[in-house]
Write a protein that holds these residues in place. Structure first.
Motif, mmCIF file in Angstrom:
data_model
loop_
_atom_site.group_PDB
_atom_site.id
_atom_site.type_symbol
_atom_site.label_atom_id
_atom_site.label_comp_id
_atom_site.label_asym_id
_atom_site.label_seq_id
_atom_site.Cartn_x
_atom_site.Cartn_y
_atom_site.Cartn_z
ATOM 1 N N LEU A 6 31.151 21.560 74.385
ATOM 2 C CA LEU A 6 30.503 22.000 75.465
ATOM 3 C C LEU A 6 30.929 21.183 76.804
ATOM 4 O O LEU A 6 30.814 19.548 76.574
ATOM 5 C CB LEU A 6 28.911 22.244 75.808
ATOM 6 C CG LEU A 6 28.045 23.234 74.886
ATOM 7 C CD1 LEU A 6 26.785 22.966 74.811
ATOM 8 C CD2 LEU A 6 28.552 24.413 75.522
ATOM 9 N N SER A 7 31.467 21.692 77.798
ATOM 10 C CA SER A 7 31.959 20.675 78.767
ATOM 11 C C SER A 7 30.758 20.186 79.678
ATOM 12 O O SER A 7 29.694 20.893 79.408
ATOM 13 C CB SER A 7 32.876 21.412 79.725
ATOM 14 O OG SER A 7 32.626 22.546 80.446
ATOM 15 N N LYS A 9 30.482 21.079 82.730
ATOM 16 C CA LYS A 9 29.857 21.991 83.696
ATOM 17 C C LYS A 9 28.995 23.172 82.848
ATOM 18 O O LYS A 9 28.159 23.440 83.199
ATOM 19 C CB LYS A 9 31.073 22.561 84.292
ATOM 20 C CG LYS A 9 30.761 23.765 85.114
ATOM 21 C CD LYS A 9 32.111 24.100 85.735
ATOM 22 C CE LYS A 9 31.736 25.465 86.780
ATOM 23 N NZ LYS A 9 33.078 25.863 87.394
ATOM 24 N N GLU A 10 29.530 23.432 81.731
ATOM 25 C CA GLU A 10 28.820 24.371 80.860
ATOM 26 C C GLU A 10 27.491 23.829 80.404
ATOM 27 O O GLU A 10 26.378 24.508 80.302
ATOM 28 C CB GLU A 10 29.656 24.647 79.615
ATOM 29 C CG GLU A 10 30.958 25.334 79.779
ATOM 30 C CD GLU A 10 31.900 25.451 78.385
ATOM 31 O OE1 GLU A 10 32.901 25.926 78.642
ATOM 32 O OE2 GLU A 10 31.476 24.634 77.464
ATOM 33 N N TRP A 11 27.338 22.518 80.047
ATOM 34 C CA TRP A 11 25.959 21.863 79.722
ATOM 35 C C TRP A 11 24.993 21.724 80.868
ATOM 36 O O TRP A 11 24.059 22.152 80.390
ATOM 37 C CB TRP A 11 26.214 20.510 79.273
ATOM 38 C CG TRP A 11 25.056 19.686 78.713
ATOM 39 C CD1 TRP A 11 24.748 18.509 79.348
ATOM 40 C CD2 TRP A 11 24.006 20.168 77.821
ATOM 41 N NE1 TRP A 11 23.485 18.083 78.932
ATOM 42 C CE2 TRP A 11 23.035 19.117 77.880
ATOM 43 C CE3 TRP A 11 23.925 21.061 76.710
ATOM 44 C CZ2 TRP A 11 22.125 18.992 77.041
ATOM 45 C CZ3 TRP A 11 22.972 20.964 75.965
ATOM 46 C CH2 TRP A 11 21.995 20.178 76.220
ATOM 47 N N ARG A 13 24.969 24.130 83.000
ATOM 48 C CA ARG A 13 24.254 25.386 83.309
ATOM 49 C C ARG A 13 23.375 25.860 82.203
ATOM 50 O O ARG A 13 22.461 26.603 82.428
ATOM 51 C CB ARG A 13 25.590 26.332 83.281
ATOM 52 C CG ARG A 13 25.020 27.864 83.720
ATOM 53 C CD ARG A 13 26.490 28.831 83.637
ATOM 54 N NE ARG A 13 27.231 28.467 84.774
ATOM 55 C CZ ARG A 13 26.966 28.975 85.867
ATOM 56 N NH1 ARG A 13 25.915 30.135 86.120
ATOM 57 N NH2 ARG A 13 27.719 28.830 86.965
ATOM 58 N N ARG A 288 28.715 31.376 75.153
ATOM 59 C CA ARG A 288 29.968 30.675 75.415
ATOM 60 C C ARG A 288 30.898 31.384 76.337
ATOM 61 O O ARG A 288 31.425 30.608 77.411
ATOM 62 C CB ARG A 288 30.688 30.313 73.991
ATOM 63 C CG ARG A 288 31.792 29.134 74.400
ATOM 64 C CD ARG A 288 31.094 27.945 74.844
ATOM 65 N NE ARG A 288 31.704 26.838 75.163
ATOM 66 C CZ ARG A 288 32.581 25.863 74.361
ATOM 67 N NH1 ARG A 288 32.400 26.137 73.000
ATOM 68 N NH2 ARG A 288 33.219 25.032 74.976
ATOM 69 N N LEU A 291 29.220 30.991 79.735
ATOM 70 C CA LEU A 291 29.208 29.637 80.274
ATOM 71 C C LEU A 291 30.434 29.307 80.898
ATOM 72 O O LEU A 291 30.684 28.474 81.824
ATOM 73 C CB LEU A 291 29.001 28.767 78.941
ATOM 74 C CG LEU A 291 27.167 28.703 78.616
ATOM 75 C CD1 LEU A 291 26.896 27.886 77.430
ATOM 76 C CD2 LEU A 291 26.440 28.423 79.712
ATOM 77 N N ARG A 292 31.567 29.751 80.158
ATOM 78 C CA ARG A 292 33.031 29.555 80.299
ATOM 79 C C ARG A 292 33.451 30.247 81.700
ATOM 80 O O ARG A 292 34.521 29.794 82.512
ATOM 81 C CB ARG A 292 34.000 29.719 79.446
ATOM 82 C CG ARG A 292 33.982 28.586 78.308
ATOM 83 C CD ARG A 292 35.183 29.203 77.102
ATOM 84 N NE ARG A 292 35.001 27.975 76.120
ATOM 85 C CZ ARG A 292 35.965 28.174 75.321
ATOM 86 N NH1 ARG A 292 36.594 28.902 74.798
ATOM 87 N NH2 ARG A 292 36.010 27.077 74.330
#
Length: 293
Positions: A6-7, A9-11, A13, A288, A291-292
């Motif tokens: 997870l990046s 930014k994804e984390w 969110r 995922r 999120l991306r």
């Protein structure tokens, strides 16, 4: 951060929607580390016991995924992220496409123990429990089918898993019924797209009647046998259904989405014995993608 993790930014969110603690017995271990382990197994298809040590104990990762698949946590997270994206106006409701794909089942996915309790309780039953474990047997062996609806941004709105030999047309309505994007500001969830596209496998009177009743425009080609039967009946056969070739071109969106989901080896081939765990695996793959985006 490793490849596929997870990046930030994804984390950011996803983090607000995760459970805060376990309740009794202590606090959760690092959610981010465990989720990265789940994503690694999903992407590579390795057995749980072969997870790299950087994700912690393999049993912790496995149990977290199984528990969240059983109690519906993954589904709640998916809908919460969908709601965030919808608030930003980034869900394309103008066209939703429906299709299905078959996933071969590994030999280790068979043989789930069937426990019949004396007093069946819905409280202890997993959220996506299936008595048939969504396994079908055909000439090619055991398989599972994923029926899904895709919005224009190549992201899944909802899906249903069934045994591999089940037909597509009977599952269109259950898939549409699972589209429920909450509205944080209040009101009923968004459940109805503006238009639906599907191939001729979904052409049936029941499906077309359902779409007309819900006032959903649709582009579904009519098979030759249905067209011949309608013409043979003359005026009793009714008018031919409308068909817009320009809209039908966008049906490739759901096929491209299926390709994105099956990049994950644990989705392309089912390794999970229980249907609700495999449902959670597909939900994580769908989450995922949201999120991306």
């Amino acid at each position: 951060m490793g490849r596929g993790d997870l990046s930030d930014k994804e984390w950011a969110r996803l983090r607000p929607h995760l459970p805060k603690n376990v309740g009794r017995g202590g606090r959760w271990k690092s959610h981010r580390q465990v989720i990265n382990g789940i994503l690694f197994r999903q992407r590579t298809g390795v057995p749980w016991r072969d997870l790299p040590v950087r994700f912690g104990k393999w049993k912790t990762v496995h149990d977290r995924h199984r528990r969240w698949s059983a109690d519906g946590t993954w589904e709640r997270n998916l809908r919460a992220v969908q709601a965030d994206v919808d608030v930003e106006g980034r869900i394309d409701w103008s066209m939703v496409s429906v299709d299905s794909t078959v996933c071969r089942a590994h030999q280790h996915a068979a043989g789930a123990r069937r426990r019949v309790p004396r007093k069946p309780s819905k409280r202890n039953r997993p959220a996506q429990h299936r008595a048939d474990e969504a396994l079908g047997r055909s000439r090619g062996g055991l398989s599972t089918k994923i029926h899904l609806a895709s919005e224009g941004g190549l992201r899944p709105l909802a899906f249903v898993i069934t045994p591999g030999q089940w037909g597509d047309a009977p599952q269109m309505i259950p898939v549409l019924d699972r589209i429920r994007v909450p509205r944080p500001a209040g009101g009923h969830p968004r459940t109805r797209p503006d238009h639906l596209s599907a191939d001729k496998a979904y052409s049936s009177r029941r499906n077309r009647r359902h779409l007309r009743r819900r006032q959903i425009g649709h582009t579904i080609p009519e098979p030759e046998n249905q067209r011949a039967n309608r013409q043979r009946r003359g005026s009793l056969g009714g008018r031919p259904p409308g068909f817009d070739p320009a809209r039908y071109v966008r049906r490739n969106e759901v096929e491209r989405l299926i390709g994105k989901l099956k990049i994950n080896r644990a989705v392309a081939m089912r390794f999970d014995k229980r249907a609700y765990v495999f449902h959670g695996t597909v939900t994580v793959a769908a989450l995922r993608l949201w999120l991306r985006s």
